[in-house]
Design a protein around this motif. Sequence first.
Motif, mmCIF file in Angstrom:
data_model
loop_
_atom_site.group_PDB
_atom_site.id
_atom_site.type_symbol
_atom_site.label_atom_id
_atom_site.label_comp_id
_atom_site.label_asym_id
_atom_site.label_seq_id
_atom_site.Cartn_x
_atom_site.Cartn_y
_atom_site.Cartn_z
ATOM 1 N N VAL A 133 0.864 -1.175 0.000
ATOM 2 C CA VAL A 133 0.000 0.000 0.000
ATOM 3 C C VAL A 133 0.904 1.228 0.000
ATOM 4 N N PHE A 134 0.701 2.139 -0.938
ATOM 5 C CA PHE A 134 1.546 3.327 -1.068
ATOM 6 C C PHE A 134 0.725 4.577 -0.788
ATOM 7 N N GLN A 135 1.388 5.605 -0.217
ATOM 8 C CA GLN A 135 0.733 6.894 0.042
ATOM 9 C C GLN A 135 1.659 8.026 -0.399
ATOM 10 N N LEU A 136 1.051 9.063 -0.946
ATOM 11 C CA LEU A 136 1.777 10.268 -1.328
ATOM 12 C C LEU A 136 0.841 11.452 -1.120
ATOM 13 N N GLY A 137 1.350 12.509 -0.471
ATOM 14 C CA GLY A 137 0.453 13.624 -0.213
ATOM 15 C C GLY A 137 1.176 14.919 0.090
ATOM 16 N N ALA A 138 0.406 15.989 0.146
ATOM 17 C CA ALA A 138 0.915 17.314 0.507
ATOM 18 C C ALA A 138 -0.160 18.010 1.328
ATOM 19 N N ALA A 139 0.276 18.880 2.252
ATOM 20 C CA ALA A 139 -0.690 19.553 3.110
ATOM 21 C C ALA A 139 -0.100 20.822 3.691
ATOM 22 N N ILE B 280 5.306 17.826 2.308
ATOM 23 C CA ILE B 280 5.026 16.732 1.379
ATOM 24 C C ILE B 280 5.505 15.446 2.032
ATOM 25 N N GLN B 281 4.709 14.400 1.933
ATOM 26 C CA GLN B 281 5.065 13.155 2.597
ATOM 27 C C GLN B 281 4.736 11.962 1.708
ATOM 28 N N GLY B 282 5.466 10.896 1.908
ATOM 29 C CA GLY B 282 5.227 9.660 1.181
ATOM 30 C C GLY B 282 5.504 8.476 2.085
ATOM 31 N N GLY B 283 4.904 7.346 1.770
ATOM 32 C CA GLY B 283 5.105 6.169 2.603
ATOM 33 C C GLY B 283 4.664 4.907 1.899
ATOM 34 N N ALA B 284 4.993 3.780 2.519
ATOM 35 C CA ALA B 284 4.615 2.487 1.969
ATOM 36 C C ALA B 284 4.442 1.494 3.111
ATOM 37 N N ASP B 285 3.446 0.629 2.987
ATOM 38 C CA ASP B 285 3.211 -0.458 3.942
ATOM 39 C C ASP B 285 3.317 -1.778 3.193
ATOM 40 N N TYR B 286 3.979 -2.757 3.839
ATOM 41 C CA TYR B 286 4.066 -4.101 3.255
ATOM 42 C C TYR B 286 3.391 -5.093 4.198
ATOM 43 N N TYR B 287 2.431 -5.865 3.688
ATOM 44 C CA TYR B 287 1.673 -6.819 4.490
ATOM 45 C C TYR B 287 2.236 -8.223 4.287
ATOM 46 N N PHE B 288 2.807 -8.770 5.374
ATOM 47 C CA PHE B 288 3.314 -10.142 5.319
ATOM 48 C C PHE B 288 2.152 -11.119 5.218
ATOM 49 N N ASP B 289 1.065 -10.812 5.895
ATOM 50 C CA ASP B 289 -0.170 -11.590 5.833
ATOM 51 C C ASP B 289 -1.304 -10.667 6.278
ATOM 52 N N SER B 290 -2.467 -11.220 6.522
ATOM 53 C CA SER B 290 -3.620 -10.388 6.871
ATOM 54 C C SER B 290 -3.509 -9.773 8.262
ATOM 55 N N ARG B 291 -2.550 -10.235 9.074
ATOM 56 C CA ARG B 291 -2.436 -9.746 10.441
ATOM 57 C C ARG B 291 -1.178 -8.923 10.711
ATOM 58 N N THR B 292 -0.190 -8.962 9.855
ATOM 59 C CA THR B 292 1.096 -8.333 10.146
ATOM 60 C C THR B 292 1.550 -7.452 8.992
ATOM 61 N N PHE B 293 1.986 -6.223 9.310
ATOM 62 C CA PHE B 293 2.541 -5.350 8.276
ATOM 63 C C PHE B 293 3.625 -4.464 8.868
ATOM 64 N N VAL B 294 4.503 -3.991 8.000
ATOM 65 C CA VAL B 294 5.544 -3.038 8.362
ATOM 66 C C VAL B 294 5.398 -1.826 7.451
ATOM 67 N N GLY B 295 5.604 -0.642 8.004
ATOM 68 C CA GLY B 295 5.424 0.569 7.217
ATOM 69 C C GLY B 295 6.534 1.566 7.444
ATOM 70 N N VAL B 296 6.775 2.395 6.448
ATOM 71 C CA VAL B 296 7.777 3.451 6.533
ATOM 72 C C VAL B 296 7.197 4.722 5.922
ATOM 73 N N GLN B 297 7.501 5.881 6.528
ATOM 74 C CA GLN B 297 7.022 7.164 6.032
ATOM 75 C C GLN B 297 8.121 8.205 6.171
ATOM 76 N N ALA B 298 8.106 9.176 5.272
ATOM 77 C CA ALA B 298 9.057 10.290 5.331
ATOM 78 C C ALA B 298 8.321 11.572 4.975
ATOM 79 N N GLU B 299 8.747 12.693 5.584
ATOM 80 C CA GLU B 299 8.067 13.969 5.363
ATOM 81 C C GLU B 299 9.069 15.117 5.352
ATOM 82 N N ARG B 300 8.870 16.045 4.437
ATOM 83 C CA ARG B 300 9.673 17.266 4.358
ATOM 84 C C ARG B 300 8.750 18.436 4.637
ATOM 85 N N GLY B 301 9.115 19.282 5.621
ATOM 86 C CA GLY B 301 8.268 20.399 5.994
ATOM 87 C C GLY B 301 8.946 21.750 5.826
#
Length: 316
Positions: free
Chosen positions: A178-184, A204-225
């Motif tokens: 799952v990927f996210q990209l946004g600005a605010a 502006i920020q962006g991030g991504a989540d990786y789902y190992f299965d339906s119960r477990t995921f790892v995510g990373v996000q970064a933002e420049r302000g």
Amino acid sequence: LSADAIALRPDLPGARVAAVYARKDLGDLQGAREMFRELQDRVQAAGFDSQAPYAGGYEYLRERVPEWGKVQVQIPFSGYNDTDGIHQTFRGAHVALPVGNDTLSFNARQYATSAPALSPFSFEGGAQHVSVFSAGTTFHINPNIQVESSAGIASFARGSSQGVFSIGLSGSPVDRWVFQLGAARNIVPVTPRSIGIGLASTGIQGGADYYFDSRTFVGVQAERGLWNDGNKSIAGDLHLQRVLRHSNSFAIDAGSRVRLLTFARDMTSSSGFFTPDLYQCYEGFAKMHGGIGKRLAYDIQPAFGAQHITSGADFR
């Protein structure tokens, strides 16, 4: 997978129950409703078997599908205190109007904050407050990608105002990702000084989540302000979460989080907002949530951890 199951066994209710859930999760509420109506006709014609494997999921959908098209209203409230003597309260109202697969939303929020008179976070005139009004939309470009946007105005007690906005793109074009990209642009209503000077940031920020299965995921996000007082910041977040218990009435999600934040200049004394050279936070959390009946939901999120702050720059 549910579509493949239906192709193999069109008469299998379990496959159709799974397909309704899949369409709903992808944002295709109209398609999910139509598929469930067809499923209901099949189940009523064949007779409902309460002991069948599909029975639990079918009963849940039978109760919830009529709720998908209803207006949702939320009345949030929060209070915050810290060791610097800062006190902040937040209250508001959120209304969401479903329009097909999309949503129109309207928000009203008010922030009020105070601090000791001799604090670097205080402002002339004492306690400060600000009101924010906005309207937004959530619409689906396709079943895998949605766009959220909002725009509004922040009205300060002293008579000035600022525009606020947000726009975000999120989706799952690749299986398990799952990927996210946004600005605010947002105001920072955390202390009397930050409200008094109208402190705001555009990021502006962006991030991504990786789902190992339906119960477990790892995510990373970064933002420049970019801040309207001339400061700049970079933030990063890494988190791991697992569903320990899944239940409609009582569910538990637990995990850990690491957050880093750095500012170009230490401007705490002038901005009324803590701007360290480097902030590090290591945290564990356990989120308990669920529903009581059909109309009441709860969400409790205790957390614990440690933080480290480095501040060496001269004050401006």
